[in-house]
Scaffold this motif. Structure first.
Motif, PDB file in Angstrom:
ATOM      1  N   PRO A 210      34.886 -19.009 -76.525  1.00  0.00           N
ATOM      2  CA  PRO A 210      34.029 -19.801 -75.629  1.00  0.00           C
ATOM      3  C   PRO A 210      32.570 -19.351 -75.566  1.00  0.00           C
ATOM      4  N   ASP A 211      32.298 -18.102 -75.945  1.00  0.00           N
ATOM      5  CA  ASP A 211      30.939 -17.580 -75.847  1.00  0.00           C
ATOM      6  C   ASP A 211      30.138 -17.972 -77.086  1.00  0.00           C
ATOM      7  N   ALA A 212      29.282 -18.961 -76.960  1.00  0.00           N
ATOM      8  CA  ALA A 212      28.507 -19.450 -78.100  1.00  0.00           C
ATOM      9  C   ALA A 212      27.581 -18.394 -78.663  1.00  0.00           C
ATOM     10  N   GLY A 213      27.383 -17.302 -77.926  1.00  0.00           N
ATOM     11  CA  GLY A 213      26.523 -16.230 -78.404  1.00  0.00           C
ATOM     12  C   GLY A 213      27.024 -15.543 -79.654  1.00  0.00           C
ATOM     13  N   HIS A 214      28.273 -15.781 -80.045  1.00  0.00           N
ATOM     14  CA  HIS A 214      28.762 -15.159 -81.279  1.00  0.00           C
ATOM     15  C   HIS A 214      28.071 -15.742 -82.513  1.00  0.00           C
ATOM     16  N   GLY A 215      27.482 -16.934 -82.396  1.00  0.00           N
ATOM     17  CA  GLY A 215      26.728 -17.521 -83.499  1.00  0.00           C
ATOM     18  C   GLY A 215      27.558 -17.943 -84.685  1.00  0.00           C
ATOM     19  N   ASN A 216      28.864 -18.011 -84.540  1.00  0.00           N
ATOM     20  CA  ASN A 216      29.759 -18.303 -85.656  1.00  0.00           C
ATOM     21  C   ASN A 216      30.175 -19.776 -85.630  1.00  0.00           C
ATOM     22  N   GLY A 217      29.886 -20.490 -86.696  1.00  0.00           N
ATOM     23  CA  GLY A 217      30.187 -21.909 -86.751  1.00  0.00           C
ATOM     24  C   GLY A 217      31.669 -22.209 -86.727  1.00  0.00           C
ATOM     25  N   ILE A 218      32.469 -21.317 -87.309  1.00  0.00           N
ATOM     26  CA  ILE A 218      33.913 -21.527 -87.330  1.00  0.00           C
ATOM     27  C   ILE A 218      34.481 -21.490 -85.920  1.00  0.00           C
ATOM     28  N   LEU A 219      34.107 -20.457 -85.167  1.00  0.00           N
ATOM     29  CA  LEU A 219      34.610 -20.326 -83.800  1.00  0.00           C
ATOM     30  C   LEU A 219      34.091 -21.453 -82.919  1.00  0.00           C
ATOM     31  N   SER A 220      32.845 -21.870 -83.157  1.00  0.00           N
ATOM     32  CA  SER A 220      32.298 -22.972 -82.373  1.00  0.00           C
ATOM     33  C   SER A 220      32.995 -24.284 -82.697  1.00  0.00           C
ATOM     34  N   ALA A 221      33.387 -24.476 -83.948  1.00  0.00           N
ATOM     35  CA  ALA A 221      34.135 -25.681 -84.311  1.00  0.00           C
ATOM     36  C   ALA A 221      35.471 -25.717 -83.574  1.00  0.00           C
ATOM     37  N   LEU A 222      36.091 -24.553 -83.442  1.00  0.00           N
ATOM     38  CA  LEU A 222      37.344 -24.487 -82.689  1.00  0.00           C
ATOM     39  C   LEU A 222      37.113 -24.790 -81.216  1.00  0.00           C
ATOM     40  N   TYR A 223      35.987 -24.335 -80.686  1.00  0.00           N
ATOM     41  CA  TYR A 223      35.674 -24.633 -79.290  1.00  0.00           C
ATOM     42  C   TYR A 223      35.492 -26.136 -79.088  1.00  0.00           C
TER      43      TYR A 223
ATOM     44  N   GLY B 279      25.101 -27.692 -71.827  1.00  0.00           N
ATOM     45  CA  GLY B 279      24.354 -26.636 -72.494  1.00  0.00           C
ATOM     46  C   GLY B 279      25.222 -25.811 -73.411  1.00  0.00           C
ATOM     47  N   ASN B 280      26.405 -25.432 -72.930  1.00  0.00           N
ATOM     48  CA  ASN B 280      27.321 -24.634 -73.744  1.00  0.00           C
ATOM     49  C   ASN B 280      27.832 -25.445 -74.930  1.00  0.00           C
ATOM     50  N   TRP B 281      28.094 -26.737 -74.694  1.00  0.00           N
ATOM     51  CA  TRP B 281      28.558 -27.597 -75.794  1.00  0.00           C
ATOM     52  C   TRP B 281      27.492 -27.695 -76.885  1.00  0.00           C
ATOM     53  N   LEU B 282      26.238 -27.871 -76.476  1.00  0.00           N
ATOM     54  CA  LEU B 282      25.149 -27.976 -77.454  1.00  0.00           C
ATOM     55  C   LEU B 282      24.968 -26.674 -78.233  1.00  0.00           C
ATOM     56  N   ALA B 283      25.142 -25.543 -77.547  1.00  0.00           N
ATOM     57  CA  ALA B 283      25.020 -24.256 -78.235  1.00  0.00           C
ATOM     58  C   ALA B 283      26.085 -24.116 -79.316  1.00  0.00           C
ATOM     59  N   HIS B 284      27.291 -24.550 -79.037  1.00  0.00           N
ATOM     60  CA  HIS B 284      28.352 -24.502 -80.043  1.00  0.00           C
ATOM     61  C   HIS B 284      28.058 -25.481 -81.182  1.00  0.00           C
ATOM     62  N   ALA B 285      27.560 -26.664 -80.854  1.00  0.00           N
ATOM     63  CA  ALA B 285      27.220 -27.630 -81.901  1.00  0.00           C
ATOM     64  C   ALA B 285      26.138 -27.063 -82.822  1.00  0.00           C
TER      65      ALA B 285
ATOM     66  N   ARG C 184      54.384 -24.388 -95.234  1.00  0.00           N
ATOM     67  CA  ARG C 184      54.300 -23.041 -94.651  1.00  0.00           C
ATOM     68  C   ARG C 184      52.867 -22.839 -94.223  1.00  0.00           C
ATOM     69  N   LYS C 185      52.650 -22.783 -92.939  1.00  0.00           N
ATOM     70  CA  LYS C 185      51.303 -22.881 -92.391  1.00  0.00           C
ATOM     71  C   LYS C 185      50.624 -21.520 -92.272  1.00  0.00           C
ATOM     72  N   PHE C 186      49.329 -21.497 -92.611  1.00  0.00           N
ATOM     73  CA  PHE C 186      48.521 -20.299 -92.387  1.00  0.00           C
ATOM     74  C   PHE C 186      48.580 -19.995 -90.895  1.00  0.00           C
ATOM     75  N   PRO C 187      48.947 -18.765 -90.509  1.00  0.00           N
ATOM     76  CA  PRO C 187      49.360 -18.534 -89.117  1.00  0.00           C
ATOM     77  C   PRO C 187      48.290 -18.651 -88.040  1.00  0.00           C
ATOM     78  N   SER C 188      47.069 -18.228 -88.303  1.00  0.00           N
ATOM     79  CA  SER C 188      46.096 -18.204 -87.218  1.00  0.00           C
ATOM     80  C   SER C 188      44.682 -18.148 -87.763  1.00  0.00           C
ATOM     81  N   VAL C 189      43.740 -18.234 -86.860  1.00  0.00           N
ATOM     82  CA  VAL C 189      42.330 -18.174 -87.230  1.00  0.00           C
ATOM     83  C   VAL C 189      41.964 -16.736 -87.580  1.00  0.00           C
ATOM     84  N   ILE C 190      41.405 -16.542 -88.776  1.00  0.00           N
ATOM     85  CA  ILE C 190      40.931 -15.228 -89.199  1.00  0.00           C
ATOM     86  C   ILE C 190      39.444 -15.351 -89.524  1.00  0.00           C
TER      87      ILE C 190
END
Length: 577
Positions: free
Chosen positions: A324-337, A360-366, A392-398
């Protein structure tokens, strides 16, 4: 064969040697294992093949503290396949120390050791489709051409190991995977059949039956069996017992007020920052075994360290920054958010927690998604091909941080506590059964387990020179209760033991107070350990099947006469043998 209770005339009396209630991991495993036993088996399932809101609503109940426990109907599914239609597939066995009576863990100790379960773990692994029973890197990857990489290079510790594995099922939906086999077999699977009452048998204080069964459209019938197995999960099993008065009038098996007590889950959370910039190498992703099984290493508190720290079992994984913290700057995590609206509740609770909202938080993730577009596209492509469309599914977000700064995801044993319990509330469902009331509680010892394990890990990471683990010790309790009782791990509510005053069933799963009632599932676990319960549920079900088939003398138990059908009811020869 697979039948539908809606097609059974009201008032019908069915007969069988064994009646199993609940077609989840435990019930389906029992049915499969008893196919060729010669026993006449009926498997009752409340739902059908697909989700049905009316059936699911039967799980509803009340919760003492909504901050600490999800709604009663969450994390479990009332349909053929049970909660295997929902699980994430993580498999690992219990550890030998989990079975021990430890003086620093109140109410610990199983009436068996791990040796009693080991013969069944290999077959359980196969049923769960998790490959061979190999739970160390050395066992799973003996071939130098397919090695498992070290989790943290140069991390050598007497307190924590890094070579134990989690293996992942497809995840296997037992309903879909084994439906065709059951449809062709001898076991009679009856869908839309709700076991509501197990009365004491006339003239036999230690026997129950016939079982009273209802459908949501108002039909009733009975199942007269020599023996019964409740395989309905850790919350529904005590509900079934408490809704049947038993010889004591306090609930079947509840003469000593133990049914529903000692309710455990696992202690789980995400905390701090693990900076591994000093490590020779870091690998926190998945390895794939020779048979195609996803495997992942983790940090595990060794048994001798648990004893020295007087702590429960504990494992930890290297984890990505909080989504949830957009401060991580990671597009992958923001896409999940941004995908939150389509993520099921059971996963959203853990992924996002109490996520900040607002435009504001939504825009930061976008913005993160746009700025990190190449990585985001690569991740989404991989997720589509290896998760969404894969059998057989890849188990989780890495997500591997470029600076090797991870958060720490932990999973720990909860102490059995008699005042953490499931009782009956005042409300009744549409079948007339009283709904459950859940009062899940944790103790200072639970906080101590996580606190001591985290402190030991910080010490070891610093001592070995691989990096630094920083966190706020004052935040431990808040972090371990952020998500409340962990997911669908409903453990200990009908615990096994040798003493009827402190347990509900014996080592074979037989009710202390009834000779012909058995319980299968995590409800019987005396302690939770660190392991997700499904693999051990299946192993215990296989062990119970062997007992019922070869040692329990089910066929020596008397068979009660079924209730006579109404005169106007047509014959239904396919339902009785």
């Amino acid at each position: 064969m697979i039948l539908d209770a809606h097609d059974i005339p009201s008032g019908t009396g069915l007969q069988a040697d064994l009646c199993i209630a609940g077609a989840g991991a435990a019930g389906i495993t029992l049915a499969l294992a008893l196919e060729a036993s010669g026993l006449d088996v009926i498997l009752l399932e409340s739902g059908g093949d697909a989700p049905e809101p009316a059936a699911q609503q039967l799980y509803a109940g009340t919760v003492e503290d909504a901050r600490l426990h999800p709604p009663a109907e969450s994390y479990r599914v009332r349909r053929f396949g049970g909660s295997t239609t929902l699980w994430g597939g993580r498999c690992m066995p219990l550890d030998p120390i989990d079975f021990e009576a430890r003086d620093y863990i109140p109410h610990s100790g199983w009436p068996m050791g791990i040796d009693a379960l080991m013969p069944w773990y290999g077959q359980a692994n196969a049923l769960c489709e998790a490959g061979e029973f190999a739970y160390t890197a050395e066992q799973a990857f003996p071939d130098a051409s397919n090695p498992s990489r070290p989790m943290i290079g140069n991390f050598e510790s007497d307190l924590f190991s890094t070579n134990t594995l989690e293996r992942f099922s497809c995840p296997t939906n037992f309903g879909e995977r084994y439906r065709a086999r059951l449809a062709k077999g001898r076991v009679r699977v009856v869908q839309h059949a709700n076991l509501c009452h197990l009365p004491q048998r006339d003239g036999a204080a230690r026997l129950v039956g016939p079982a009273q069964v209802k459908t949501l459209d108002g039909k009733t019938f009975t199942v007269a069996a020599r023996a019964y197995v409740l395989a309905a999960g850790g919350l529904e099993t005590p509900r079934l017992l408490l809704n049947s008065p038993g010889a004591s009038g306090r609930g079947l098996g509840n003469a000593h007020d133990v049914v529903g007590r000692y309710y455990m889950s696992h202690l789980a959370g995400t905390i701090g920052t693990v900076d591994l910039s000093g490590a020779a190498s870091v690998w926190h992703g998945y390895d794939v075994s020779a048979e195609g099984i996803y495997c992942r290493r983790r940090l595990a508190l060794r048994a001798q360290a648990q004893r020295a720290l007087r702590a429960g079992n504990f494992i930890a994984r290297l984890h990505h920054p909080r989504i949830p913290d957009a401060g991580h700057g990671n597009g992958i995590l923001s896409a999940l958010y941004l995908a939150r609206p389509i993520v099921p509740y059971e996963y959203a609770k853990r992924l996002y927690g109490d996520a900040p909202g607002g435009i504001g938080n939504w825009l930061a993730h976008a913005r993160n998604v746009v700025m990190d577009a190449p990585n985001t596209v690569r991740f989404l492509t991989h997720w589509l091909t290896h998760r969404t469309l894969a059998a057989r599914k890849f188990p989780s977000v890495i997500v591997r941080p470029a600076n090797l700064r991870f958060s720490l995801d932990f999973h720990a044993e909860q102490v059995p506590y008699e005042n953490s319990r499931v009782t009956l509330g005042d409300e009744r469902d549409t079948l007339g059964m009283r709904r459950i009331h859940i009062d899940w509680r944790y103790t200072p010892h639970d906080v101590a387990t996580v606190t001591r394990a985290l402190a030991a890990l910080a010490q070891e990471i610093g001592r070995t020179g691989v990096g630094r683990f920083s966190y706020d010790p004052a935040a431990v309790e808040a972090e371990m209760t952020r998500y409340g009782a962990y997911g669908g791990h409903h453990i200990g509510t009908a615990r096994m033991g040798n003493d009827p005053a402190t347990s509900v069933v014996d080592a074979d799963g037989r009710l202390h107070e009834a000779d012909n009632v058995f319980i299968a599932g995590a409800a019987t676990f005396p302690t939770s350990g660190q392991a997700n319960p499904t693999l051990s549920i299946v192993a215990l079900a296989l062990r119970l099947a062997d007992h019922l088939r070869s040692r329990a003398n089910v066929t020596d138990l008397p068979l009660p006469a079924p209730a006579a059908p109404p005169r106007s009811s047509p014959s239904f020869p396919s339902l009785s043998r």
